[in-house]
Motif scaffolding. Structure first.
Motif, short mmCIF file in Angstrom:
data_model
loop_
_atom_site.label_atom_id
_atom_site.label_comp_id
_atom_site.label_asym_id
_atom_site.label_seq_id
_atom_site.Cartn_x
_atom_site.Cartn_y
_atom_site.Cartn_z
N TRP A 19 0.85 -1.20 0.00
CA TRP A 19 0.00 0.00 0.00
C TRP A 19 0.88 1.25 0.00
O TRP A 19 0.63 2.20 -0.74
N LEU A 20 1.92 1.22 0.83
CA LEU A 20 2.83 2.37 0.90
C LEU A 20 3.55 2.59 -0.42
O LEU A 20 3.70 3.73 -0.87
N ALA A 21 3.99 1.49 -1.03
CA ALA A 21 4.72 1.62 -2.29
C ALA A 21 3.85 2.29 -3.35
O ALA A 21 4.34 3.06 -4.19
N GLU A 22 2.54 2.03 -3.30
CA GLU A 22 1.65 2.56 -4.33
C GLU A 22 1.10 3.94 -3.98
O GLU A 22 0.85 4.75 -4.86
N ASN A 23 0.94 4.23 -2.67
CA ASN A 23 0.19 5.43 -2.28
C ASN A 23 0.93 6.40 -1.37
O ASN A 23 0.34 7.38 -0.93
N PHE A 24 2.21 6.16 -1.10
CA PHE A 24 2.93 7.02 -0.15
C PHE A 24 2.84 8.49 -0.51
O PHE A 24 2.67 9.35 0.35
N ASN A 25 2.92 8.81 -1.79
CA ASN A 25 2.89 10.21 -2.22
C ASN A 25 1.54 10.61 -2.80
O ASN A 25 1.43 11.65 -3.45
N ASN A 26 0.51 9.80 -2.56
CA ASN A 26 -0.82 10.12 -3.06
C ASN A 26 -1.57 10.98 -2.03
O ASN A 26 -1.79 10.53 -0.91
N PRO A 27 -1.96 12.20 -2.38
CA PRO A 27 -2.59 13.08 -1.38
C PRO A 27 -3.95 12.61 -0.89
O PRO A 27 -4.44 13.10 0.12
N PHE A 28 -4.57 11.66 -1.59
CA PHE A 28 -5.86 11.14 -1.14
C PHE A 28 -5.70 9.87 -0.30
O PHE A 28 -6.69 9.20 0.01
N ARG A 29 -4.45 9.54 0.11
CA ARG A 29 -4.23 8.32 0.88
C ARG A 29 -4.99 8.36 2.20
O ARG A 29 -5.41 7.32 2.71
N ASP A 30 -5.20 9.56 2.75
CA ASP A 30 -5.87 9.69 4.04
C ASP A 30 -7.35 9.30 3.95
O ASP A 30 -7.97 9.00 4.96
N TRP A 31 -7.91 9.31 2.74
CA TRP A 31 -9.32 8.92 2.61
C TRP A 31 -9.52 7.44 2.90
O TRP A 31 -10.62 7.03 3.24
N ASP A 32 -8.47 6.66 2.76
CA ASP A 32 -8.56 5.23 3.03
C ASP A 32 -8.64 5.00 4.53
O ASP A 32 -7.65 5.14 5.25
N GLY A 33 -9.83 4.66 5.01
CA GLY A 33 -10.03 4.43 6.43
C GLY A 33 -10.78 5.54 7.13
O GLY A 33 -11.11 5.42 8.31
N ARG A 34 -11.08 6.64 6.42
CA ARG A 34 -11.85 7.72 7.03
C ARG A 34 -13.29 7.28 7.22
O ARG A 34 -13.88 6.65 6.33
N ASP A 35 -13.88 7.65 8.35
CA ASP A 35 -15.20 7.13 8.74
C ASP A 35 -16.29 7.36 7.70
O ASP A 35 -17.13 6.50 7.46
#
Length: 508
Positions: free
Chosen positions: A384-400
């Motif tokens: 997941w990190l390898a694919e999304n570390f620099n993706n600004p929408f990574r925080d949406w994954d897991g948001r309530d």
């Protein structure tokens, strides 16, 4: 430790140099979990209360600034381990409360005592003005007499800052340029609670006579800073000079400081209590531990970021609160165990390596019944990190409020748009696309980006203020990147025109 209704707890408050007290008035189920109603009490002492003092305790009624209420809130029912059970009495308040907070016993007493130290006639004038929306003209600008905040755009209209006296409720000032009498005005006004100061041009600032609680200050060029007693939060923006000397009460023992990305070893804050570091990219914990060995609170927020020498956290033996967000580069073995951090009462880590998340949770889950507030969320696997570390929408994954499917769509949309912009630049450099075609292609990309979020939001309306701002910010970064890439290829991009397309099409 689980509380009982009627329990009275005491905690030592550094700013008071005394104990303060609170009482648990009720316990109820809310959102599927228990909460405790906690009432702060109007009592302080240099030692724990006697039985007679417990019998005489009363609720703390706060009237500082615009407050006019009991300090009564629902909190997590786990009592922090540094709180001391002093006794049990029938609840002093039986009414319910709609407020939610944390275990912050003593902070309201600090503000209330500070308020009581202001002459009564000035306090009365403040309260009267707070209810008065009569328009007054200040510096040629009309505003309500109850105005509490002034920003730089308004300050620029003033020829004389003494006109601010027409605003008795002024508590916050934000200035983006130097003003000759601003510092003297702040030093003479006991109600100014927060000051934001940028582009000031000072090499020395003296605020010792002020009553500030919060100071946000651009540190570029500053060499000496004198802070007032009672300041609790200092944010230094820009690049602090290596010559900077800060004069703080007890070396910053009751102060929390905030920096961006890097943490300079600021001279004068050797006993700093709290440290917040935002937009971390690469951080070595070693120099932080050496510069600020007395920390009780450490909060790290990545951009995302990587940290090294996390194991040195164990040297911060006074640490009570530790939290991270989007911080990586460490293992669970590097994180000290409970025996090395005996005073820890709050451990929140969000978006961290998956193996570290499991190891830390396993180490600390037995501490929860003892008073630890533990939250380890959004573990990230290596792929997941390898694919999304620099993706600004990574925080949406897991948001309530955001489903996994929508988070994945947003992250893929970013990658698709970024790749398309890079391809545009390559086509222009290769002579396969004209400037007009590139402009049209960018407009289409913005349209597709906007319509994609319209479609995602159409059914559930999950895009709220935070998400709306994030969508805008990501698009802004993408278009600024496009402007730089295409400019290097000889094509100038009108970003404002592209944002017009975004604003016309968006439904959220």
């Amino acid at each position: 430790m689980k509380p009982n209704i009627g329990d009275i707890y005491c905690v030592y408050v550094e700013q008071l140099q005394r104990y303060a007290a609170c009482q648990v008035t009720g316990i109820k189920e809310k959102w599927g979990k228990p909460l405790a109603a906690v009432l702060e009490l109007d009592w302080t002492g240099d030692k724990l209360p006697t039985e007679e003092e417990l019998d005489k305790m009363k609720p703390l009624y706060c009237d500082h600034f615009s407050n006019d209420q009991l300090e009564h809130s629902y909190v997590n029912p786990q009592v922090p381990k540094h709180y001391i059970l002093a006794g049990n009495r029938p609840p002093l308040v039986t009414e319910d409360t709609s407020r939610y907070s944390g275990w912050h016993t003593g902070s309201s007493m600090v503000y209330q005592l500070k308020w009581r130290g202001i002459p009564e006639d000035r306090r009365r004038s403040f309260k009267e003005a707070a209810m008065d929306n009569t328009p007054v003209v200040v510096g040629g600008v009309q505003m309500a007499r109850s105005t509490s905040e002034i920003r730089d755009a308004t300050l620029q209209q003033f020829s004389d800052l003494s006109e601010l006296k027409q605003l008795p409720c002024l508590t916050r000032i934000a200035a983006d340029r130097p003003y000759e009498s601003l510092l003297s005005y702040v030093n003479d006004n006991p109600f100014i609670y927060e000051l934001r100061l940028e582009n000031h041009g000072y090499t020395s600032i003296d605020l010792r006579s002020s009553s500030l609680a919060r100071l946000i200050l651009q540190a570029d060029g500053l060499e000496e800073l004198f802070l007032n007693k009672g300041l609790t939060f200092l944010s230094l923006t820009g690049t602090p000079s290596p010559k900077l000397k800060i004069h703080a009460e007890d070396g910053g023992q009751c102060l929390t400081a905030a920096f961006t990305n890097n943490v300079p070893p600021v001279c004068g804050l050797e006993r700093l209590s709290g440290l917040h570091v935002k937009q971390v990219k690469d951080l070595d914990l070693g120099p932080i531990v050496r510069s600020y060995p007395q920390l009780k609170e450490l909060d790290l927020e990545g951009k995302p970021g990587n940290i090294v020498n996390l194991q040195q956290l164990e040297q911060l033996t006074n640490l009570r609160l530790f939290s991270t967000y989007d911080i990586f580069g460490f293992s669970g073995e590097a994180f000290p165990g409970p025996d090395r951090l005996p005073n820890l009462t709050w451990l929140w880590m969000e978006s961290l390596p998956a193996d570290a998340a499991k190891a830390i949770k396993d180490k600390y889950k037995k501490e929860v019944p003892k008073g630890l507030d533990l939250s380890i969320t959004k573990p990230r696997k290596p792929e997941w990190l390898a694919e999304n570390f620099n993706n600004p929408f990574r925080d949406w994954d897991g948001r309530d409020n955001i489903t996994e499917a929508r988070a994945k769509k947003a992250m893929n949309l970013y990658k698709k748009t970024l790749a398309a912009i890079t391809t545009l630049a390559e086509q222009i450099r290769g002579g396969g696309m004209t400037a007009a075609e590139a402009e049209s292609a960018l407009d289409t990309l913005v349209s597709d980006y906007t319509e994609a979020f319209n479609k995602m939001d159409r059914r559930s309306g999950f895009i709220e203020t935070v998400e709306r701002e994030e969508i805008y910010t990501v698009l802004e970064d993408l278009l600024n990147g496009a402007r730089q890439q295409l400019s290097a290829a000889g094509v100038e991009v009108d970003v404002d025109k592209l944002f017009d397309t975004f604003d016309k099409l968006r439904d959220f």
